[in-house]
Write a protein that holds these residues in place. Structure first.
Motif, PDB file in Angstrom:
ATOM      1  N   VAL A  41     -41.447  54.821  18.017  1.00 40.63           N
ATOM      2  CA  VAL A  41     -41.618  56.042  17.219  1.00 40.63           C
ATOM      3  C   VAL A  41     -41.201  55.758  15.787  1.00 40.63           C
ATOM      4  O   VAL A  41     -41.876  56.150  14.824  1.00 40.63           O
ATOM      5  CB  VAL A  41     -40.797  57.203  17.816  1.00 40.63           C
ATOM      6  CG1 VAL A  41     -40.899  58.419  16.928  1.00 40.63           C
ATOM      7  CG2 VAL A  41     -41.277  57.533  19.201  1.00 40.63           C
ATOM      8  N   THR A  42     -40.081  55.028  15.630  1.00 39.00           N
ATOM      9  CA  THR A  42     -39.632  54.668  14.287  1.00 39.00           C
ATOM     10  C   THR A  42     -40.701  53.863  13.561  1.00 39.00           C
ATOM     11  O   THR A  42     -41.010  54.115  12.395  1.00 39.00           O
ATOM     12  CB  THR A  42     -38.344  53.831  14.393  1.00 39.00           C
ATOM     13  OG1 THR A  42     -37.439  54.532  15.223  1.00 39.00           O
ATOM     14  CG2 THR A  42     -37.730  53.609  13.042  1.00 39.00           C
TER      15      THR A  42
ATOM     16  N   PRO B 130     -32.909  46.896   7.996  1.00 41.25           N
ATOM     17  CA  PRO B 130     -32.503  47.001   9.399  1.00 41.25           C
ATOM     18  C   PRO B 130     -31.571  48.171   9.657  1.00 41.25           C
ATOM     19  O   PRO B 130     -31.625  48.795  10.716  1.00 41.25           O
ATOM     20  CB  PRO B 130     -31.804  45.669   9.650  1.00 41.25           C
ATOM     21  CG  PRO B 130     -32.375  44.740   8.658  1.00 41.25           C
ATOM     22  CD  PRO B 130     -32.674  45.553   7.450  1.00 41.25           C
ATOM     23  N   VAL B 131     -30.727  48.514   8.657  1.00 42.82           N
ATOM     24  CA  VAL B 131     -29.818  49.660   8.842  1.00 42.82           C
ATOM     25  C   VAL B 131     -30.620  50.935   9.017  1.00 42.82           C
ATOM     26  O   VAL B 131     -30.366  51.736   9.918  1.00 42.82           O
ATOM     27  CB  VAL B 131     -28.859  49.773   7.645  1.00 42.82           C
ATOM     28  CG1 VAL B 131     -27.984  51.006   7.792  1.00 42.82           C
ATOM     29  CG2 VAL B 131     -28.010  48.525   7.534  1.00 42.82           C
ATOM     30  N   TRP B 132     -31.631  51.085   8.142  1.00 34.77           N
ATOM     31  CA  TRP B 132     -32.491  52.266   8.281  1.00 34.77           C
ATOM     32  C   TRP B 132     -33.186  52.288   9.629  1.00 34.77           C
ATOM     33  O   TRP B 132     -33.278  53.323  10.278  1.00 34.77           O
ATOM     34  CB  TRP B 132     -33.544  52.297   7.168  1.00 34.77           C
ATOM     35  CG  TRP B 132     -33.044  53.024   5.974  1.00 34.77           C
ATOM     36  CD1 TRP B 132     -32.774  52.498   4.758  1.00 34.77           C
ATOM     37  CD2 TRP B 132     -32.728  54.422   5.899  1.00 34.77           C
ATOM     38  NE1 TRP B 132     -32.299  53.471   3.921  1.00 34.77           N
ATOM     39  CE2 TRP B 132     -32.265  54.668   4.599  1.00 34.77           C
ATOM     40  CE3 TRP B 132     -32.778  55.479   6.795  1.00 34.77           C
ATOM     41  CZ2 TRP B 132     -31.866  55.915   4.169  1.00 34.77           C
ATOM     42  CZ3 TRP B 132     -32.383  56.728   6.377  1.00 34.77           C
ATOM     43  CH2 TRP B 132     -31.924  56.941   5.076  1.00 34.77           C
ATOM     44  N   PHE B 133     -33.654  51.108  10.046  1.00 35.37           N
ATOM     45  CA  PHE B 133     -34.336  51.031  11.336  1.00 35.37           C
ATOM     46  C   PHE B 133     -33.424  51.525  12.453  1.00 35.37           C
ATOM     47  O   PHE B 133     -33.811  52.338  13.295  1.00 35.37           O
ATOM     48  CB  PHE B 133     -34.765  49.581  11.601  1.00 35.37           C
ATOM     49  CG  PHE B 133     -35.412  49.390  12.933  1.00 35.37           C
ATOM     50  CD1 PHE B 133     -36.756  49.662  13.105  1.00 35.37           C
ATOM     51  CD2 PHE B 133     -34.678  48.971  14.034  1.00 35.37           C
ATOM     52  CE1 PHE B 133     -37.359  49.509  14.330  1.00 35.37           C
ATOM     53  CE2 PHE B 133     -35.270  48.822  15.259  1.00 35.37           C
ATOM     54  CZ  PHE B 133     -36.615  49.086  15.415  1.00 35.37           C
ATOM     55  N   PHE B 134     -32.170  51.042  12.437  1.00 31.64           N
ATOM     56  CA  PHE B 134     -31.287  51.427  13.537  1.00 31.64           C
ATOM     57  C   PHE B 134     -30.834  52.873  13.431  1.00 31.64           C
ATOM     58  O   PHE B 134     -30.649  53.540  14.442  1.00 31.64           O
ATOM     59  CB  PHE B 134     -30.083  50.480  13.607  1.00 31.64           C
ATOM     60  CG  PHE B 134     -30.426  49.173  14.254  1.00 31.64           C
ATOM     61  CD1 PHE B 134     -30.802  49.145  15.585  1.00 31.64           C
ATOM     62  CD2 PHE B 134     -30.418  47.990  13.547  1.00 31.64           C
ATOM     63  CE1 PHE B 134     -31.151  47.952  16.196  1.00 31.64           C
ATOM     64  CE2 PHE B 134     -30.764  46.795  14.151  1.00 31.64           C
ATOM     65  CZ  PHE B 134     -31.133  46.777  15.469  1.00 31.64           C
TER      66      PHE B 134
ATOM     67  N   LYS C 156     -32.670  55.361  12.389  1.00 29.31           N
ATOM     68  CA  LYS C 156     -33.776  56.163  12.935  1.00 29.31           C
ATOM     69  C   LYS C 156     -33.859  56.007  14.452  1.00 29.31           C
ATOM     70  O   LYS C 156     -34.058  56.980  15.186  1.00 29.31           O
ATOM     71  CB  LYS C 156     -35.096  55.731  12.290  1.00 29.31           C
ATOM     72  CG  LYS C 156     -35.197  56.094  10.835  1.00 29.31           C
ATOM     73  CD  LYS C 156     -36.394  55.405  10.214  1.00 29.31           C
ATOM     74  CE  LYS C 156     -36.388  55.555   8.706  1.00 29.31           C
ATOM     75  NZ  LYS C 156     -37.408  54.697   8.084  1.00 29.31           N
ATOM     76  N   THR C 157     -33.706  54.751  14.914  1.00 29.75           N
ATOM     77  CA  THR C 157     -33.813  54.516  16.353  1.00 29.75           C
ATOM     78  C   THR C 157     -32.717  55.260  17.116  1.00 29.75           C
ATOM     79  O   THR C 157     -32.977  55.894  18.138  1.00 29.75           O
ATOM     80  CB  THR C 157     -33.729  53.011  16.633  1.00 29.75           C
ATOM     81  OG1 THR C 157     -34.699  52.356  15.840  1.00 29.75           O
ATOM     82  CG2 THR C 157     -33.977  52.721  18.085  1.00 29.75           C
TER      83      THR C 157
END
Lengths: 328, 390
Positions: free
Chosen positions: A255-256, A271-275, A277-278
């Motif tokens: 979904v992210t 990667p911080v943003w990715f995690f 959101k996840t």
């Protein structure tokens, strides 16, 4: 060559370790969040705020007695959890955690591979994962298990379709099947703005694929007394659960990636943003589980075929019209 | 459907959603039920027979174990039957306190029903909220009698002891808090689209069928029959209180749900009136054969000492005759039929269990529905196996 291989091996190990840690700690998140929603504390005894609880659970899983029922189909019974976990773990390969970084002169991409057909790979492998649930229920020689397996097969196949339709409209907007390509294309505007309906369909279908409330038909504990995994014990049982949480992580990551812009975001590194959101999505999965009642089996099918499938088709039509009219 | 193509599924006695040890043998065509046979008796403890060997006061803790979710109401039904047999009436204050305890027990029973019903349908959080509020009633029970789940607070001829100021404070706190809690339950369930889909139109029982099956209590009122013993045949001063009897319209699971949710409000209303208008006076009947002399008198007066000893050992002797008394329990009409033979224990005690009668209608309600509806229907008629099997 050696350099390429060593980077690949290190990356594989890191991705695997981090993902398994996340999978283990999503159980902790689930228990903690559910606990606090329900006026309880969740695990508190093992480690600070129960932080070592997943590890304790794992150790317990290994040391429990394995029970295989007499009238189970033994090879399939053993194979089912393996299929489940293998499919779930294979999905980790294509998750784009971030863009590339440069360490000691080497440009390293923060994903294992960038498949050209990444999204098709996700849909295909996650369908194979549903075989695990289906065969597990089927082979256990238990009537509740059989009913759970039947429900699982019907539900997962029907929701796979609507999910694919939601993905198609994203692919139409992005013009690529590669997950990295889809993320890069979202640099300016996230797909959730362009495709709100597809986002909704994808979330609902994803929950159904994950067997989470309100679609936890195959294991409805009140009706089927845990359904497909009723006869499983020890590590085989734990494998099913690891697969379920791995799927939850992959679903949140998808979904992210597809709708929430992947690693894009201001200030913080990718990667911080990715995690962030996840984990927000994992939290959502737990939150809705604590709130919603469970659909009935036939209502689930009705929703899948009569609401989500037409909505998905309509969305593709609208997306196509929009693209033709504005000539994108 | 071809012959021999059904699947027989033995649901229970060990199943998370059969509310105890109910066993239903289901014949399934796919997921649709073509035949259902409930089997009861797994929890049979012979309470009726045990009672025949006990004196009248000793039976009270046994009645707690019938519908253990709403224990004080069982006490009330039994005590009313014995008092009718003995021909005594308890003082007004005792009647009011009995009403408070009874209505609190009804709320406790409905708490357990709501929590487990929602849990069966998949809403797992509601049960924790109901148990938070149930805990407050448990504390009130503890303040009154020392016990939390099975208070055994009522006695033949009155109460075990008078209430304390703390009791009144706890009850007032609960009355003040509980409407907020009910709104919370409504927020979680009533307008939830999935909840409505799961409950509306499921397990319909027409008013005529409900009467013919002998339904009572909220399950009957859910079908639209305004029959409530508290109104029809007021006992224990229920005619002093102003309350309404909620009824449903179509008699499906959702209507029975709404009726019970409204009963929460009516019960709290009754408790509010009772605790604010609590009369002064004794809590035990003024009858030397039934009521204990108080401890002060026992210390000084030899005849009081002997009388207390006799009452504790034997208790009142019932005249020959038979009576039937019933109360509006949390599940329906809970009746006690007593036969006295001049001795200090009942010659025969027969319990009219509302849940037993509701269970008899299960096959008719279940057939044609799906497995998921079975547990919704079982939840909606709110059966307690302790009372069915006795």
């Amino acid at each position: 060559m050696v350099e390429f291989l060593s980077i690949l091996i290190i990356k594989t190990l890191v991705v695997f370790a981090v993902s398994m840690l996340i999978v283990a700690y999503s159980t902790w998140i689930e228990r903690k969040v559910l606990g606090h929603v329900q006026l309880r504390h969740g695990p508190t005894r093992v480690g600070f705020h129960g932080l070592l609880q997943p590890i304790a659970d794992g150790i317990k899983g290994f040391f429990k007695e394995e029970v295989v029922p007499d009238n189970a189909d033994k090879p399939v019974f053993i194979l089912a959890p393996i299929i489940s976990i293998a499919a779930a773990l294979s999905l980790l390969v294509i998750i784009p955690f971030g863009d590339s970084v440069t360490i000691m002169g080497h440009k390293i991409t923060l994903y294992l591979t960038d498949l050209d057909i990444g999204i098709l790979y996700v849909l295909g492998i996650s369908t194979i994962g549903s075989y695990g649930v289906m065969l597990g229920g089927w082979s256990s020689g238990n009537k509740y298990g059989v009913l759970g397996g039947l429900r699982a097969s019907a539900q997962m196949i029907s929701y796979e379709l609507s999910m694919a339709l939601a993905v198609i409209s994203v692919v139409m907007v992005s013009g690529t099947l590669s997950l990295v390509g889809i993320v890069e294309q979202q640099a300016g505007l996230w797909n959730i703005v362009k495709q709100p309906l597809a986002f909704f369909i994808f979330i609902v279908c994803g929950l159904a694929e994950l067997n989470r409330t309100p679609f936890d038909m195959p294991e409805a504990e009140a009706e089927l007394a845990c359904g497909y995994n009723v006869e499983y014990s020890s590590m085989k049982f734990a494998l099913f659960f690891m697969a379920e949480y791995a799927h939850m992580f992959v679903f949140s990551a998808m979904v992210t990636t597809l709708f929430l812009g992947g690693w894009h975001g201001p200030l913080l590194p990718g990667p911080v943003w990715f995690f962030i959101k996840t984990f927000a999505l994992i939290f959502f999965c737990v939150w809705e589980r604590s709130t919603f009642p469970r659909y009935r089996y036939d209502e689930v099918m009705e929703l899948g075929w009569k609401v989500l499938l037409p909505a998905g088709l309509l969305n593709i039509l609208l997306t196509g019209l929009w693209m033709v009219i504005f000539n994108i | 459907m071809a012959e021999g193509k059904t699947l027989t599924l033995n649901m229970g006695p060990h199943h998370p959603a059969t509310h105890g040890v109910l066993r239903i043998v289901l014949e399934l065509d796919g997921e649709v039920i073509v035949k259902a046979t409930p089997h009861v008796g797994q929890l049979h403890r012979g309470i009726e027979k045990i009672a025949e060997g006990m004196n009248f006061q000793q039976v009270i803790p046994l009645t707690d174990r019938l519908d253990y979710t709403a224990a004080s109401l069982n006490n009330l039904g039994y005590c009313l039957a014995v008092e009718k047999l003995l021909g005594i009436e308890v003082p007004k204050r005792a009647q009011y306190i009995r009403v408070i305890m009874g209505e609190l027990a009804r709320i406790m029973g409905h708490h357990l029903w709501l929590g487990s019903h929602a849990l069966d349908i998949g809403a797992m959080t509601v049960v924790f909220y109901t148990f938070r509020d149930r805990e407050m009633i448990m504390n009130i029970n503890e303040e009154a009698s020392g016990y939390r789940l099975t208070p055994s607070y009522l006695r033949v001829g009155g109460l075990a002891k008078d209430i304390t100021p703390d009791f009144i404070k706890f009850v007032r706190d609960f009355v003040k808090w509980f409407p907020t809690a009910i709104d919370g339950y409504h927020t979680l369930l009533t307008d939830n689209i999935i909840w409505r889909k799961r409950t509306m139109g499921v397990g319909k029982v027409s008013a005529e069928d409900a009467v013919n099956f002998g339904f009572t209590g909220p399950s009957l009122r859910g079908s639209g029959v305004p029959y409530d013993l508290r109104k029809v045949r007021p006992y224990s001063s229920y005619d002093d209180f102003d309350f309404q009897v909620p009824v449903g319209e179509v008699g499906d699971v959702y209507d029975r749900y709404l009726v019970r949710m409204e009963e929460f409000k009516q019960s709290i209303n009754i408790i509010d009136q009772a605790i604010e208008n609590l009369p002064e006076g004794p809590v035990n009947v003024d009858n030397p054969w039934v009521a204990n002399p108080d401890l002060g008198a026992v210390m000084e007066d030899i005849s009081a000492l002997i009388r207390r000893f006799k009452i504790q050992c034997e208790g009142p002797h019932a005249p020959e005759g038979e009576v039937y008394a019933s109360v509006e329990g949390s599940k329906g009409e809970l009746g006690f039929y007593l036969v006295g033979d001049g001795s200090e224990h009942p010659y025969r005690m027969k319990i009219r269990s509302p849940c037993y009668i509701l269970t008899s209608a299960l096959p008719k309600m279940i057939v044609g529905h799906m497995i998921a509806d079975v547990i919704a229907i079982i939840g909606s008629i709110d059966i307690v196996l302790g009372e069915i099997d006795r």
